[in-house]
Scaffold this motif. Structure first.
Motif, short mmCIF file in Angstrom:
data_model
loop_
_atom_site.label_atom_id
_atom_site.label_comp_id
_atom_site.label_asym_id
_atom_site.label_seq_id
_atom_site.Cartn_x
_atom_site.Cartn_y
_atom_site.Cartn_z
N HIS A 108 -2.10 5.07 -5.48
CA HIS A 108 -2.64 4.53 -4.48
C HIS A 108 -3.85 5.30 -4.29
CE1 HIS A 108 0.89 1.98 -3.28
NE2 HIS A 108 1.50 2.89 -3.46
N TRP A 160 6.56 0.04 3.40
CA TRP A 160 5.22 0.38 2.96
C TRP A 160 4.40 -0.23 4.01
CZ3 TRP A 160 9.69 -0.32 -0.12
CH2 TRP A 160 9.57 0.57 -1.46
N TYR A 188 2.40 -5.32 -6.08
CA TYR A 188 1.26 -4.26 -5.71
C TYR A 188 -0.19 -5.42 -6.00
CZ TYR A 188 4.41 -0.60 -5.37
OH TYR A 188 5.57 0.28 -5.04
N THR A 202 -6.12 1.18 0.62
CA THR A 202 -6.07 1.66 -0.58
C THR A 202 -6.15 0.47 -1.61
OG1 THR A 202 -3.83 1.74 -0.73
CG2 THR A 202 -4.87 3.81 0.16
N TRP A 203 -6.13 0.90 -2.89
CA TRP A 203 -5.94 -0.05 -3.86
C TRP A 203 -5.19 0.56 -5.06
CZ3 TRP A 203 -8.07 0.89 -8.95
CH2 TRP A 203 -8.94 2.00 -9.01
N PRO A 204 -4.32 -0.30 -5.34
CA PRO A 204 -3.13 0.31 -6.65
C PRO A 204 -4.04 0.45 -7.91
CG PRO A 204 -2.90 -1.85 -6.23
CD PRO A 204 -4.09 -1.88 -5.47
N GLY A 229 0.85 -1.22 -0.04
CA GLY A 229 0.18 -0.10 -0.06
C GLY A 229 1.06 1.27 0.13
N PRO A 230 0.40 2.21 0.55
CA PRO A 230 1.15 3.35 0.60
C PRO A 230 2.64 3.51 1.20
CG PRO A 230 -1.13 4.05 1.11
CD PRO A 230 -0.89 2.66 1.18
#
Length: 314
Positions: free
Chosen positions: A296, A88, A185, A141-143, A63-64
């Motif tokens: 993100h 991360w 990711y 989040t999602w990438p 994630g971020p």
């Protein structure tokens, strides 16, 4: 000498409470984050995922990014070495928890317990940053990854139709190098221009990951020229799905996509200046050939916001 290393802070919500995973190293009798040195030529993000698997038995999706740690160690010859560790946030997507490398225990702890258990003050910087992301609804989040096709044979050296122009040897090496980056990711959906140079940029990843390769003519240079509205529409549908995704296209197509994403940058956060600067630099470059720009994203559809960006350059 600089020693590059990478690691993660796996997190989960249990009964609504945030928990993180710590590891114990018997060699040093300390508690810290899963991390380790980069292999020669290895991408930082790839090393972070690999080390997490090796030390915890957990497969994670990045994630971020979190604040890096820098500290000095004494080398075997007694000279000081500067260690740089990039971290991360990470969500667990698989694994059996089998410990295989230097670790004898992995524990999930709530934030106060983790803060107390950590042996090094520098490790608390990443924990506090993760907590801030959670408190501001920017942790889950999602990438969405934009990829510009890798280096291709020059137009002047190709006598066939331009959509059939292949990757150069340099481009083929980059397409192979993208496989572990995209895997880090957790990408599960891939859209690409049908042009040969785009297809071959992402095909090694889809083959390795068992992900379906979806072509969209609107992402090609020719399709975009015929109807500039189509490419942003494809991006919009990815934003509606909210699934870890890659969109591979060409330099002339990218500005319209980047303009859309720029309007979704989350400006109401302490790190907004850094996010904007990184994004604007990538936008002005139209991405380098073979670059993967990881956005993100929090939320979906009209509510989708880009809260962090990373550039993975050739």
């Amino acid at each position: 000498m600089r020693i590059p290393a990478a690691g993660t802070l796996p997190w989960r919500l249990r009964d609504g409470e945030l928990e993180v995973a710590l590891v114990h190293r018997p060699r040093y009798d300390d508690w810290s984050w899963a991390k380790g040195k980069l292999d020669p030529g290895e991408d930082w993000a790839v090393a972070a995922v690999r080390e997490t698997v090796e030390e915890t038995g957990l497969v994670v999706r990045l994630g971020p990014p979190l604040p890096e740690a820098r500290y000095t160690l004494l080398g075997r010859d007694g000279t000081p070495d500067d260690k740089v560790v990039r971290y991360w946030t990470a969500q667990v997507t698989g694994g059996d928890g089998h410990l295989v490398n230097e670790i004898d225990e992995v524990v999930w702890l709530d934030v106060p317990a983790a803060h107390t258990r950590l042996d090094y003050a520098r490790d608390r910087d990443q924990l506090l940053a993760l907590v801030r992301l959670h408190q501001t609804a920017r942790l889950d989040t999602w990438p969405l990854v934009l990829v510009r096709h890798a280096h291709a044979v020059a137009r002047g050296e190709w006598s066939g139709a331009d959509p059939l122009r292949p990757l150069s040897a340099e481009g083929e090496r980059r397409s192979a190098a993208l496989v572990p980056v995209l895997s880090a990711y957790g990408v599960s959906r891939v859209l690409t221009s049908p042009s040969e140079r785009c297809l071959r940029t992402v095909e090694p990843f889809t083959d390795a990951a068992g992900v379906r390769l979806r072509t969209r003519s609107g992402l090609s240079e020719e399709g975009f020229e015929a109807d500039p509205r189509t490419a942003p529409a494809h991006l919009g549908r990815l934003l509606e799905r909210g699934e870890p995704a890659v969109l591979c296209t060409h330099g002339p197509v990218l500005p319209s996509l980047l303009d859309d994403l720029e309007g979704r940058l989350d400006l109401d956060q302490p790190a907004s200046v850094e996010v904007i600067e990184e994004f604007v630099e990538a936008r002005d470059d139209r991405l380098a050939k073979g670059e993967a720009l990881v956005c993100h994203v929090v939320g979906v559809g009209d509510d989708a916001r880009v809260v962090a960006v990373e550039r993975h350059l050739p």
